[in-house]
Design an enzyme around this catalytic site. Structure first.
Site, PDB file in Angstrom:
ATOM      1  N   GLU A 121      16.228 -27.287   6.620  1.00  0.00           N
ATOM      2  CA  GLU A 121      15.318 -26.701   7.055  1.00  0.00           C
ATOM      3  C   GLU A 121      16.061 -25.876   8.621  1.00  0.00           C
ATOM      4  O   GLU A 121      16.916 -26.600   9.142  1.00  0.00           O
ATOM      5  CB  GLU A 121      14.241 -26.966   7.687  1.00  0.00           C
TER       6      GLU A 121
ATOM      7  N   ASP B  54       4.714 -33.310   5.768  1.00  0.00           N
ATOM      8  CA  ASP B  54       5.302 -32.178   6.399  1.00  0.00           C
ATOM      9  C   ASP B  54       6.215 -31.140   5.563  1.00  0.00           C
ATOM     10  O   ASP B  54       6.988 -30.510   5.900  1.00  0.00           O
ATOM     11  CB  ASP B  54       6.516 -32.784   7.574  1.00  0.00           C
TER      12      ASP B  54
END
Lengths: 349, 349
Positions: free
Chosen positions: B65, B236
């Site tokens: 990410e 998450d």
């Protein structure tokens, strides 16, 4: 620390100085040719990549972008800014660095400067596209915009396309002087021109690489003749274009990644469904490049993440086992991966 | 090179070793408190930030990410991977690094390891949220999942909330042993439990921080009693949750950035318009935090870019003028910014 970091903690880092040393070690034109071969190989397997338009933060005075992509094995991203007014304070308009990582575990395997490398990969991509799109036996290139990218473009077009005569123009005569000096020293035939109109006379290829972040018309319709190839690399964000719309309407337009180019490229001024050809399809023989000698071809280049992926992959291969990289203690690597806290506590000398 | 790189070429770099030295120099709990104050200050000016959900590349075995954000002065991004199976090969599940840049010119001003720093900022954010959401005089915390993040959470909850009794459980007893050893050495009252049900008995706060990338039910509905605060940090990414849906339905849910949490957090299993409260509004006094002693509060934390921004801003301030950073030759800086090529050519010794 009680013990030095383990092997897993280190990421090879290529500094600006080492990138320049590597470039000279390989030779600038050889570097550009080898880099173009890596880019071409990756473009030919285009469907293998995860692709997304870059993530742009439009900040006062410029833009800061992250450009990620990945295949099944490697992931890369580049950080790059574009601040046209930076030169007034002695800063670069564009600075960049990038990272290559293993998809399997997410660990970075290379951190590299990419200010120099971006100039090289942009030039390699332009010249690579021109091998498919420029008129056969092109010998003369007009270059409008003689800033930081100019000489790299020239070197790549000589290395890949054999172009040795350059016609330079910039609104700032000192930029033209600078580029003339550098390129004459590299053995080019250089003609410094006093207007863009003069520069394009007799050119087989027209490269536009200006940096102003505004709608500008560097080329008007009457300046482009039959058979020319336009390599437009300066229009690369919303509101930043270089060509008059009429040129676009009579050109065959080639792009890297339409989803991004329609936002950032010259074609932002056209209808959303205006036909364009993707360069990777030309390279794979699935679409035509130049078809005849009267066609006007346009490479509307904004730069795409896969080019940076190829560049990082190339640099990684080149620096492997050499002194052109240095190990950087970037990753925490506890003996027991779950014991990050223990590593922190035990790190007290 | 003929001349050494100029000042503009260098970016201060904080290695893992220097981050650990800095942490000890400041003191872990002081570091967590000061860091929480930076995070709180930035949350209180939430509307000043450019916000976007992180850019996730879902790769085989994990996710990589990029998390950018910016205010009018500074820009930051973090690179972070999450590969739950990494520990099997001696790698960290999460590694990270980040960059802080000046908006004005796009130049990076700090490159830092963020594996250790992310653990610290995640813990600081959790404990900061708990100062608004946990029951008054909370003394006991259950911790389900005793991996790399566990001890950092404990240290932050003691530093910010005064919690000193911990009830630990992990499906892997060796993880609990590791955390017990580390936390006992830090002066906590530690109760190692043989089940999640045991761990939550009598707890004022329940922290879940497991790492499996799949829908898991770490907490079932009957395990959560009136008045408890749940600090859920392990869910998450899409497909990764820890709590039974029924818990969510009877909790008041607090989130960082709804646009991201609805994709990645526990609330991904709820309707898209299920009411949630943004933590920054609680901090600004524009929304209620804990209202009474019977309310179940849930901080559905996925981690947001502004927390990394705050962490990098804090580290930059701390390392300024110290030996906790080293200069990295990351940026090309020609004498004439337009003469990048000349710099390259002249760099031959």
């Amino acid at each position: 620390m009680t013990v030095p970091p383990s092997e897993l903690a280190y990421v090879p880092f290529v500094s600006v100085e080492n990138m320049m040393r590597l470039t000279h070690h390989v030779g600038i034109e050889t570097f550009l040719k080898e880099l173009a071969a890596f880019i071409e190989a990756d473009f030919k397997r285009w469907p293998d990549f995860d692709k997304t338009p870059r993530v742009a933060a439009h900040v006062p005075g410029g833009v800061i972008e992250l450009m990620p992509t990945a295949d099944k094995t490697l992931y890369s991203f580049k950080y790059v800014n574009g601040h046209p007014k930076n030169t007034k304070t002695g800063h670069q308009t564009v600075t960049a660095f990038g990272v290559l990582s293993e998809v399997l575990n997410g660990y970075p395997v290379l951190l590299s400067e990419m200010t120099v490398l971006t100039a090289l990969r942009t030039a390699a991509t332009s010249a690579l596209a021109a091998t498919y799109l420029a008129p056969r036996d092109a010998a003369t290139m007009a270059m409008i915009g003689n800033g930081a990218q100019c000489e790299f473009q020239a070197m790549a077009f000589r290395a890949l396309c054999g172009i040795n005569t350059l016609r330079l123009y910039d609104i700032d005569a000192r930029a033209t002087e600078k580029a003339s000096r550098n390129l004459t020293a590299q053995g080019f035939e250089v003609v410094a021109c006093t207007s863009a109109e003069r520069a394009v006379e007799g050119a087989d290829v027209i490269t536009t690489c200006t940096a102003d972040k505004q709608y500008a018309t560097i080329l008007t319709d009457n300046m482009v003749g039959a058979g020319q190839h336009i390599n437009a690399i300066g229009g690369d964000c919303p509101g930043k274009t270089e060509l008059h719309r009429d040129i676009l309407l009579r050109s065959d337009i080639f792009v890297e990644y339409p989803e991004q180019t329609r936002i950032e490229g010259e074609i932002q001024s056209l209808d959303k469904d205006h036909p364009v050809t993707e360069l990777w399809q030309v390279m794979r023989g699935e679409a035509a490049g130049r078809r005849d000698q009267r066609q006007v071809t346009l490479f509307d280049s904004v730069g795409f993440a896969i080019e940076d992926f190829s560049a990082l992959r190339y640099v990684r291969e080149k620096v492997n086992g050499t002194a052109f990289s240095q190990p950087l203690d970037l990753l925490a690597d506890p003996d027991d991966p779950r014991d990050l806290f223990g590593m922190l506590v035990r790190s007290v000398a």
